[in-house]
Design a protein around this motif. Structure first.
Motif, mmCIF file in Angstrom:
data_model
loop_
_atom_site.group_PDB
_atom_site.id
_atom_site.type_symbol
_atom_site.label_atom_id
_atom_site.label_comp_id
_atom_site.label_asym_id
_atom_site.label_seq_id
_atom_site.Cartn_x
_atom_site.Cartn_y
_atom_site.Cartn_z
ATOM 1 N N ILE A 163 63.876 51.777 48.512
ATOM 2 C CA ILE A 163 64.816 52.749 49.253
ATOM 3 C C ILE A 163 66.222 51.752 49.512
ATOM 4 C CG2 ILE A 163 65.059 53.226 51.804
ATOM 5 C CD1 ILE A 163 62.922 55.197 50.652
ATOM 6 N N TRP A 164 66.167 50.621 49.743
ATOM 7 C CA TRP A 164 67.403 49.953 49.974
ATOM 8 C C TRP A 164 68.345 49.936 48.702
ATOM 9 C CZ3 TRP A 164 70.583 46.171 48.221
ATOM 10 C CH2 TRP A 164 71.779 45.750 49.347
ATOM 11 N N THR A 165 67.678 49.770 47.660
ATOM 12 C CA THR A 165 68.430 49.850 46.176
ATOM 13 C C THR A 165 69.261 51.232 46.378
ATOM 14 O OG1 THR A 165 67.027 48.208 45.191
ATOM 15 C CG2 THR A 165 68.309 49.876 44.043
ATOM 16 N N LEU A 166 68.450 52.429 46.335
ATOM 17 C CA LEU A 166 68.850 53.559 46.163
ATOM 18 C C LEU A 166 70.052 54.018 47.495
ATOM 19 C CD1 LEU A 166 65.630 55.633 45.294
ATOM 20 C CD2 LEU A 166 67.699 55.113 43.815
ATOM 21 N N ALA A 167 69.548 53.401 48.760
ATOM 22 C CA ALA A 167 70.780 53.504 49.802
ATOM 23 C C ALA A 167 72.146 52.837 49.269
ATOM 24 C CB ALA A 167 70.211 52.934 50.879
ATOM 25 N N TRP A 168 71.662 51.450 48.657
ATOM 26 C CA TRP A 168 73.055 51.094 48.182
ATOM 27 C C TRP A 168 73.877 51.613 47.179
ATOM 28 C CZ3 TRP A 168 75.944 48.713 44.424
ATOM 29 C CH2 TRP A 168 76.704 47.707 44.569
ATOM 30 N N LEU A 169 73.242 52.469 46.329
ATOM 31 C CA LEU A 169 73.730 53.011 45.312
ATOM 32 C C LEU A 169 74.248 54.413 45.734
ATOM 33 C CD1 LEU A 169 71.294 52.108 42.575
ATOM 34 C CD2 LEU A 169 73.586 51.273 42.633
ATOM 35 N N GLY A 170 73.989 54.792 47.192
ATOM 36 C CA GLY A 170 74.640 56.218 47.482
ATOM 37 C C GLY A 170 73.633 57.215 47.555
ATOM 38 N N PHE A 171 72.386 57.104 47.405
ATOM 39 C CA PHE A 171 71.652 58.252 47.322
ATOM 40 C C PHE A 171 70.934 58.853 48.401
ATOM 41 C CE2 PHE A 171 71.695 56.310 42.846
ATOM 42 C CZ PHE A 171 72.482 57.487 42.248
ATOM 43 N N TYR A 172 70.862 57.896 49.651
ATOM 44 C CA TYR A 172 70.721 58.293 50.870
ATOM 45 C C TYR A 172 71.779 58.676 51.748
ATOM 46 C CZ TYR A 172 65.823 57.230 49.152
ATOM 47 O OH TYR A 172 64.875 57.066 48.209
ATOM 48 N N PRO A 173 71.903 59.028 52.923
ATOM 49 C CA PRO A 173 72.682 59.096 53.961
ATOM 50 C C PRO A 173 73.464 57.846 54.427
ATOM 51 C CG PRO A 173 71.187 60.716 54.682
ATOM 52 C CD PRO A 173 70.569 59.951 53.348
ATOM 53 N N ILE A 174 74.784 57.712 54.222
ATOM 54 C CA ILE A 174 75.336 56.280 54.317
ATOM 55 C C ILE A 174 75.431 56.177 55.513
ATOM 56 C CG2 ILE A 174 77.425 55.162 54.075
ATOM 57 C CD1 ILE A 174 76.190 55.406 51.324
ATOM 58 N N ASP A 175 74.844 54.775 55.804
ATOM 59 C CA ASP A 175 74.499 53.979 57.138
ATOM 60 C C ASP A 175 75.787 53.040 57.080
ATOM 61 O OD1 ASP A 175 72.633 53.232 59.585
ATOM 62 O OD2 ASP A 175 73.563 51.366 58.589
ATOM 63 N N VAL A 176 76.151 52.576 58.362
ATOM 64 C CA VAL A 176 77.362 51.749 58.617
ATOM 65 C C VAL A 176 77.151 50.465 57.762
ATOM 66 C CG1 VAL A 176 76.599 50.745 60.703
ATOM 67 C CG2 VAL A 176 78.947 50.762 60.013
ATOM 68 N N ASN A 177 75.787 49.977 57.557
ATOM 69 C CA ASN A 177 75.566 48.843 56.852
ATOM 70 C C ASN A 177 75.601 48.878 55.195
ATOM 71 O OD1 ASN A 177 73.917 46.928 58.708
ATOM 72 N ND2 ASN A 177 73.557 48.991 59.455
ATOM 73 N N PHE A 178 75.945 50.204 54.719
ATOM 74 C CA PHE A 178 76.228 50.348 53.309
ATOM 75 C C PHE A 178 77.449 50.850 53.148
ATOM 76 C CE2 PHE A 178 71.375 50.834 53.752
ATOM 77 C CZ PHE A 178 70.935 49.849 53.140
ATOM 78 N N ARG A 179 78.007 50.419 51.911
ATOM 79 C CA ARG A 179 79.217 51.088 51.575
ATOM 80 C C ARG A 179 79.024 52.294 50.384
ATOM 81 N NH1 ARG A 179 82.819 46.067 49.394
ATOM 82 N NH2 ARG A 179 83.166 44.824 51.276
#
Length: 585
Positions: A373-389
């Motif tokens: 989940i974290w990897t896919l979030a980092w890569l922009g595939f989930y809604p962007i949280d302030v913790n991810f660019r």
């Protein structure tokens, strides 16, 4: 005079001394594991439950001493017989192999025949027209009967037939991942279709991408950094150490973040730890080591999480375990990647306090428990949280091609990120569980299961129930061998992984299925026998993920009950004596 200019170009050769050494060492290890060392290939040793019982009887801990007699020898013997039936025995002549033929199929074929395999049990696959013609001519010259040379994609064969192979050898010319060769898709299809035998060996050989090109270095290093950063433990000079955050690494480079178009973005709400070392920079600086680690971890995650989840949803079997609404589970899973702004309320003085609304964002605060989940979030595939660019458009496009291959040839209507979100939602949210699974969740673990090492929880029940229907394959870490090399006359470094996989059906199927399993657990002897066997799987993957079976140890780590260590990748093109090279030719 011969007009050399008029001669057609020669097909690339794959018969260099170092290449031959790599081929022979990897295939010899695979054959040995599945024949004379088959007991070592299985993850759970036959005597493992007995050893735990003896250790408890000799312990200084009163609870363990009292628990030991409760595990009846009759149950241990029953489990051992069940295991032996599953593991079985093999001779080299019994083994079946599938491999990529290329223009010189005899190279691998002759190596396998020298190891004692029968030509009738060897399948070679090729789709390139010129390579097919060259390969057939070469095989005809050998005059062997029974060799299977099939002019189709090896992946199509896996998807289209029920055959399983003891050894699958993927000697790919391209990197992992590859948009053109779809190497990730092929790996997913191997495990999604159970093309590898319940106890089998996967041999892969991937090329290092040409990172002398700036855009290639950017895309691959970004994916690798995103993949390795959330892991609880990573490789470092041949040992496993805690993950990058523990050592103060930042998940991002120290520069303004970018939106998906590549434009610079100022973000006043985010602190990107400007004084911390950058993990993407670490990946770029030590690319080969991190790329080799990524290959191994990617294959393992596909076998244990990605492909089983895809298989489970393909045919609808997930409905036995979980809510039939996959979209609901995917939506729940996405919430792990973003903190809920409504979970906090502003006070009159400007301070904030939490409400009773779920904070979500679990993958941010506990990344090792939700690594994909974290990897896919980092890569922009989930809604962007302030913790991810937001990733750059180039990285996002590259990652999208990789992510889409995680479905394999699945007919799923959901995206890969949605299916992965489902897995983590199922693991962590019991509102998505069927009544049978809820009975497992609410089993009185602390009252009925003795506290032996970790506190017993529903983690003991979730993944085994999932595994009974989803058929994951566990990597045998201690017997995995990894090499790298640059063949003579070549410039591309190759990364060779020899990974034994064990479906461990002799553990998961020894108990009743989910509707009856809790009744088995009320039988203390049966419960302990299962938990003792499961402990070996937990020990094997101790350093390789908290994504499931977290906290399921029944005995502490020791020389007798050691956690598996991954051997360092060996460079076959360096430090080999001439006698060693000669012996491997």
């Amino acid at each position: 005079m011969i007009d050399h200019a008029a001669e057609p170009p020669k097909a690339p050769s794959y018969n260099q001394p170092t290449k031959n050494m790599a081929r022979r060492r990897s295939l010899a290890h695979a054959v040995e594991l599945l024949t004379t060392r088959r007991e070592e290939a299985a993850i759970v040793p036959a005597d493992y439950p007995s050893r735990i019982k003896v250790a408890f009887a000799e312990s200084d801990d009163a609870i363990r001493v009292a628990t030991a007699p409760s595990c009846d020898e009759s149950d241990i013997s029953s489990w051992q017989a069940f295991r032996q039936e599953a593991v079985g025995t093999r001779s080299p002549a019994d083994l079946t192999v599938a491999y990529l033929a290329g223009p010189e199929p005899s190279n691998d074929l002759l190596a396998l025949l020298e190891l004692g395999l029968r030509p009738e049990n060897i399948w070679a696959f090729e789709v390139n027209t010129d390579a097919i013609a060259n390969g057939l001519d070469e095989l005809r010259s050998l005059g062997l009967r029974g060799v299977k040379f099939v002019p189709v994609s090896i992946g199509d064969y896996f998807v289209g037939t029920p055959r399983r192979f003891d050894i699958i050898y993927l000697d790919a010319c391209g990197p992992l991942p590859s948009k053109e060769q779809k190497t990730t898709k092929l790996l997913v299809d191997i495990f999604r279709t159970s093309s590898l035998s319940p106890l089998g060996v996967l041999v892969t050989n991937f090329a290092e991408p040409d990172v002398s090109k700036a855009h290639t270095l950017e895309t691959y290093s970004s994916l690798i950094a995103a993949y390795l950063f959330p892991k609880g433990f990573v490789e470092d000079d041949g040992v496993m150490i805690e993950g990058p955050p523990v050592y103060g690494y930042s998940a991002y480079d120290h520069e303004p973040c970018s939106d998906p178009t590549g434009d610079s973005v100022e973000d006043d709400d985010a602190d990107w730890d400007q004084d911390s070392p950058s993990f993407p920079e670490e990946v770029r600086t030590n690319f080969s080591a991190n790329y080799g680690s990524f290959i191994t971890r990617q294959i393992m995650d596909i076998a244990e999480i990605v492909a089983p989840t895809t298989r489970l949803t393909d045919g609808g079997l997930y409905k036995v375990l979980f809510d039939e609404d996959l979209a609901k589970a995917a939506t729940r899973g996405r919430r792990f990647a973003k903190f809920n702004d409504d979970a906090f309320r502003e006070n009159e003085d400007g301070s904030w306090h939490p409400t009773d609304i779920d904070m979500d964002g679990d993958a941010i605060s506990e990344s090792s428990m939700f690594s994909l989940i974290w990897t896919l979030a980092w890569l922009g595939f989930y809604p962007i949280d302030v913790n991810f660019r937001p990733p750059s458009s180039r990285v996002k496009e590259f990652a999208k091609a990789w992510k889409n291959q995680l479905l394999g040839s699945s007919p799923s209507k959901l995206s890969a990120e949605e299916l992965i979100a489902c897995f983590y939602a199922w693991r962590h949210d019991e509102t998505l569980w069927t009544p049978a699974m809820k009975a497992i969740r609410h089993f009185p673990y602390e009252q009925v299961m003795p506290f032996l090492c970790d506190w017993p929880t529903h983690e003991i029940g979730f993944y085994p129930a999932f595994a009974q229907l989803a058929y994951p394959a566990h990597p045998n870490i201690r017997e995995t061998r990894r090499f790298s090399y640059v063949a003579e006359g070549k410039t591309t470094r190759m990364f060779l992984d020899v990974i034994p996989f064990d479906e461990c059906r002799y553990v998961y199927d020894w108990l009743s299925a989910m509707h009856l399993v809790t009744e088995d657990w009320f039988d203390l002897s049966a419960q302990l026998t299962f938990r003792f066997a499961l402990d070996a799987i937990v020990k094997e993957r101790r350093w390789f993920g908290d994504d499931f079976l977290y906290g399921c140890h029944v005995v502490g780590e020791s020389d007798t009950f050691a956690t598996a260590q991954l051997s360092q990748r060996m460079d076959l093109s360096l430090g080999m004596s001439s006698s060693s090279r000669q012996a491997d030719r």
